[in-house]
Design a protein around this motif. Structure first.
Motif, PDB file in Angstrom:
ATOM      1  N   ALA A 184       0.815  -1.218   0.000  1.00  6.75           N
ATOM      2  CA  ALA A 184       0.000   0.000   0.000  1.00  6.75           C
ATOM      3  C   ALA A 184       0.847   1.265   0.000  1.00  6.75           C
ATOM      4  N   THR A 185       1.972   1.242   0.705  1.00  4.64           N
ATOM      5  CA  THR A 185       2.817   2.440   0.777  1.00  4.64           C
ATOM      6  C   THR A 185       3.408   2.813  -0.578  1.00  4.64           C
ATOM      7  N   SER A 186       3.524   1.822  -1.434  1.00  5.12           N
ATOM      8  CA  SER A 186       4.116   2.084  -2.751  1.00  5.12           C
ATOM      9  C   SER A 186       3.075   2.493  -3.782  1.00  5.12           C
ATOM     10  N   LEU A 187       1.794   2.471  -3.421  1.00  2.62           N
ATOM     11  CA  LEU A 187       0.727   2.699  -4.394  1.00  2.62           C
ATOM     12  C   LEU A 187       0.810   4.058  -5.089  1.00  2.62           C
ATOM     13  N   PRO A 188       1.061   5.169  -4.380  1.00  2.00           N
ATOM     14  CA  PRO A 188       1.169   6.459  -5.083  1.00  2.00           C
ATOM     15  C   PRO A 188       2.282   6.461  -6.130  1.00  2.00           C
ATOM     16  N   ILE A 189       3.405   5.817  -5.794  1.00  2.00           N
ATOM     17  CA  ILE A 189       4.524   5.767  -6.736  1.00  2.00           C
ATOM     18  C   ILE A 189       4.156   4.909  -7.935  1.00  2.00           C
ATOM     19  N   ILE A 190       3.500   3.768  -7.671  1.00  3.53           N
ATOM     20  CA  ILE A 190       3.109   2.861  -8.754  1.00  3.53           C
ATOM     21  C   ILE A 190       2.141   3.548  -9.709  1.00  3.53           C
ATOM     22  N   ILE A 191       1.141   4.200  -9.172  1.00  2.00           N
ATOM     23  CA  ILE A 191       0.155   4.891 -10.018  1.00  2.00           C
ATOM     24  C   ILE A 191       0.838   5.980 -10.852  1.00  2.00           C
ATOM     25  N   SER A 192       1.763   6.706 -10.234  1.00  2.00           N
ATOM     26  CA  SER A 192       2.466   7.782 -10.937  1.00  2.00           C
ATOM     27  C   SER A 192       3.333   7.247 -12.071  1.00  2.00           C
ATOM     28  N   THR A 193       4.059   6.151 -11.809  1.00  6.57           N
ATOM     29  CA  THR A 193       4.948   5.615 -12.847  1.00  6.57           C
ATOM     30  C   THR A 193       4.162   4.990 -13.994  1.00  6.57           C
ATOM     31  N   ILE A 194       3.071   4.304 -13.667  1.00  6.82           N
ATOM     32  CA  ILE A 194       2.241   3.714 -14.727  1.00  6.82           C
ATOM     33  C   ILE A 194       1.639   4.811 -15.597  1.00  6.82           C
ATOM     34  N   THR A 195       1.124   5.848 -14.964  1.00 10.33           N
ATOM     35  CA  THR A 195       0.546   6.967 -15.710  1.00 10.33           C
ATOM     36  C   THR A 195       1.589   7.628 -16.605  1.00 10.33           C
ATOM     37  N   THR A 196       2.783   7.816 -16.054  1.00  5.43           N
ATOM     38  CA  THR A 196       3.872   8.442 -16.826  1.00  5.43           C
ATOM     39  C   THR A 196       4.189   7.640 -18.071  1.00  5.43           C
ATOM     40  N   SER A 197       4.351   6.331 -17.915  1.00  2.00           N
ATOM     41  CA  SER A 197       4.708   5.476 -19.051  1.00  2.00           C
ATOM     42  C   SER A 197       3.622   5.486 -20.122  1.00  2.00           C
ATOM     43  N   LEU A 198       2.368   5.393 -19.709  1.00  2.00           N
ATOM     44  CA  LEU A 198       1.269   5.350 -20.682  1.00  2.00           C
ATOM     45  C   LEU A 198       1.133   6.680 -21.421  1.00  2.00           C
ATOM     46  N   VAL A 199       1.342   7.780 -20.703  1.00  3.50           N
ATOM     47  CA  VAL A 199       1.262   9.098 -21.354  1.00  3.50           C
ATOM     48  C   VAL A 199       2.400   9.272 -22.355  1.00  3.50           C
ATOM     49  N   ILE A 200       3.617   8.879 -21.963  1.00  8.21           N
ATOM     50  CA  ILE A 200       4.760   8.978 -22.873  1.00  8.21           C
ATOM     51  C   ILE A 200       4.529   8.130 -24.116  1.00  8.21           C
ATOM     52  N   ALA A 201       4.029   6.907 -23.912  1.00 10.86           N
ATOM     53  CA  ALA A 201       3.767   6.010 -25.048  1.00 10.86           C
ATOM     54  C   ALA A 201       2.716   6.610 -25.979  1.00 10.86           C
ATOM     55  N   PHE A 202       1.686   7.213 -25.409  1.00 13.06           N
ATOM     56  CA  PHE A 202       0.615   7.821 -26.222  1.00 13.06           C
ATOM     57  C   PHE A 202       1.148   8.998 -27.027  1.00 13.06           C
ATOM     58  N   VAL A 203       1.908   9.860 -26.377  1.00 15.17           N
ATOM     59  CA  VAL A 203       2.442  11.055 -27.055  1.00 15.17           C
ATOM     60  C   VAL A 203       3.397  10.662 -28.181  1.00 15.17           C
ATOM     61  N   LEU A 204       4.320   9.737 -27.888  1.00 13.43           N
ATOM     62  CA  LEU A 204       5.292   9.321 -28.912  1.00 13.43           C
ATOM     63  C   LEU A 204       4.637   8.530 -30.034  1.00 13.43           C
ATOM     64  N   GLY A 219      14.475  -0.626  -2.605  1.00  7.30           N
ATOM     65  CA  GLY A 219      13.451  -1.643  -2.840  1.00  7.30           C
ATOM     66  C   GLY A 219      12.275  -1.078  -3.609  1.00  7.30           C
ATOM     67  N   LEU A 220      11.847   0.126  -3.238  1.00 14.00           N
ATOM     68  CA  LEU A 220      10.761   0.800  -3.958  1.00 14.00           C
ATOM     69  C   LEU A 220      11.187   1.180  -5.371  1.00 14.00           C
ATOM     70  N   PHE A 221      12.420   1.654  -5.502  1.00 13.95           N
ATOM     71  CA  PHE A 221      12.939   2.052  -6.816  1.00 13.95           C
ATOM     72  C   PHE A 221      12.991   0.855  -7.759  1.00 13.95           C
ATOM     73  N   ALA A 222      13.565  -0.252  -7.292  1.00 10.26           N
ATOM     74  CA  ALA A 222      13.654  -1.451  -8.123  1.00 10.26           C
ATOM     75  C   ALA A 222      12.267  -1.993  -8.452  1.00 10.26           C
ATOM     76  N   GLY A 223      11.381  -1.998  -7.471  1.00 10.60           N
ATOM     77  CA  GLY A 223      10.049  -2.550  -7.676  1.00 10.60           C
ATOM     78  C   GLY A 223       9.173  -1.728  -8.598  1.00 10.60           C
ATOM     79  N   THR A 224       9.429  -0.420  -8.691  1.00  9.31           N
ATOM     80  CA  THR A 224       8.591   0.447  -9.525  1.00  9.31           C
ATOM     81  C   THR A 224       9.237   0.849 -10.844  1.00  9.31           C
ATOM     82  N   ALA A 225      10.565   0.800 -10.929  1.00  6.13           N
ATOM     83  CA  ALA A 225      11.241   1.340 -12.114  1.00  6.13           C
ATOM     84  C   ALA A 225      11.885   0.288 -13.011  1.00  6.13           C
ATOM     85  N   VAL A 226      11.912  -0.970 -12.574  1.00  4.58           N
ATOM     86  CA  VAL A 226      12.458  -2.043 -13.407  1.00  4.58           C
ATOM     87  C   VAL A 226      11.283  -2.805 -14.014  1.00  4.58           C
ATOM     88  N   ASN A 227      11.395  -3.144 -15.297  1.00  2.70           N
ATOM     89  CA  ASN A 227      10.240  -3.675 -16.018  1.00  2.70           C
ATOM     90  C   ASN A 227       9.812  -5.069 -15.593  1.00  2.70           C
TER      91      ASN A 227
END
Length: 348
Positions: free
Chosen positions: A92-112, A185-193
């Motif tokens: 649960a503590t990682s949820l804000p980071i997860i939502i932010s990174t997923i949103t970022t990736s999808l927006v970048i993919a859409f724009v490009l 741990g949060l960085f690896a869990g959210t930023a590695v594919n």
């Protein structure tokens, strides 16, 4: 009778995919940073070159079955590796980071996708694979958007490239930035594919920092990310329905009313959720879930072998530049947002 006929029709192609998956699986165990799915695609493409010009009609039904149905079975079995109670408690503590990174990736993919005129299905697969869980997310998304084998292979190849880079440089980068054990741990869990690369990066950090135990944190965060498969695939199914209705209305060849969500709904995702619920409610021990998770991974390797068999290697290389650029932008964006969110939340 019908089932027996289907098995006879598909047997040869399935057997070939199984034969190619076995060495790919073993190689993936030896070189976890690369992973079995990538080896399977490479072996499949190599065999496809050898079979070029030969009569492969008897193999094609089984290869198609493996690349479509076996891939869906793999996603269903993946659900047995998700204990929702554990994820809710630790992730649960990682949820804000997860939502932010997923949103970022999808927006970048859409724009490009729009800016570089990259095919929408490849863009979707790269965006989802980068942001959620690599090959597993691609496996879940591909049937929903009706991606072909070459598009899947292209996306897997892009994800693989940045998996390796992340596993090699992120532990050193985390040390340079002064990340805490929890922070890495949060960085690896959210930023590695991909899960294998998350494990590799976290294990390398633990080796550099004895007693850190970041592997457990990174794994739970990664599993929490995996749950995003559910809303993403359902949203894509609705989007596909809207596109199908528009195409039908514009073309006039088929009534828009004949299209329904029921036709394209990813029912295998329902079974994926059910598997997760069973694991949680009955608190299935790892002695039960671990073999099922391994079978899920092997099915993905089998499916990737089938996809490799249906992939034109020359075309893959020729068209790979823009998807790689997209993958790079998604990867950098996710890493930057993950670190930025940690800083804002006071974790780093």
């Amino acid at each position: 009778m019908q089932l027996a006929q289907s098995m006879r029709t598909n047997a040869r192609g399935i057997a070939l995919c199984l034969a190619l998956a076995l060495p790919a699986w073993l190689l993936g165990k030896q070189f976890e940073v690369v992973g079995g799915p990538v080896f399977a695609i490479l072996i499949g493409m190599a065999v496809a070159l050898l079979l070029r010009g030969r009569d492969t009609a008897a193999l094609e039904p089984g290869i198609k079955y493996t690349s479509k149905k076996v891939l869906q079975y793999a996603v269903i079995l993946l659900g047995f590796g998700l204990n929702l109670a554990q994820i809710a408690q630790v992730g649960a503590t990682s949820l804000p980071i997860i939502i932010s990174t997923i949103t970022t990736s999808l927006v970048i993919a859409f724009v490009l996708c729009r800016a570089l005129k990259i095919p929408s299905k490849i863009s979707t697969l790269v965006g989802v694979g980068s942001s959620i869980c690599g090959g597993s997310a691609i496996a879940a998304t591909a049937p929903v958007i009706d991606a072909d084998d070459e598009e899947i292979a292209q996306a897997i190849s892009v994800i693989f490239l940045f998996n390796i880079i992340a596993a090699l440089i992120f532990p050193a980068l985390g040390g340079m930035l002064g990340l805490t054990n929890e922070g890495f741990g949060l960085f690896a869990g959210t930023a590695v594919n991909d899960t294998s690369s998350v494990t590799a990066a976290a294990s390398a950090w633990d080796g550099m920092h004895p007693g850190a135990n970041t592997l457990d944190t990174a794994t739970v965060v990664k599993l929490t990310r995996t749950l995003a498969i559910i809303p993403i695939t359902l949203a894509l199914a609705v989007l596909q329905l809207r596109r199908a209705k528009k195409a039908a209305a514009a073309g006039g060849t088929e009534s828009a009313g004949t299209f329904s969500l029921k036709k394209i709904f990813p029912y295998f995702i329902i079974f994926f959720v059910l598997a997760s619920v069973i694991t949680t409610v009955f608190a299935l021990p790892s002695t039960v879930t671990a073999p099922i998770k391994e079978l899920s991974k092997f099915f993905i390797v089998m499916a990737m072998a089938a996809i490799g068999l249906n992939t034109d290697l020359v075309k893959l290389v020729r068209t790979g530049g823009k998807p790689i650029l997209m993958g790079l932008c998604c990867w950098v964006g996710i890493a930057a947002v993950s670190l930025g969110m940690q800083h804002m939340l006071g974790i780093w």
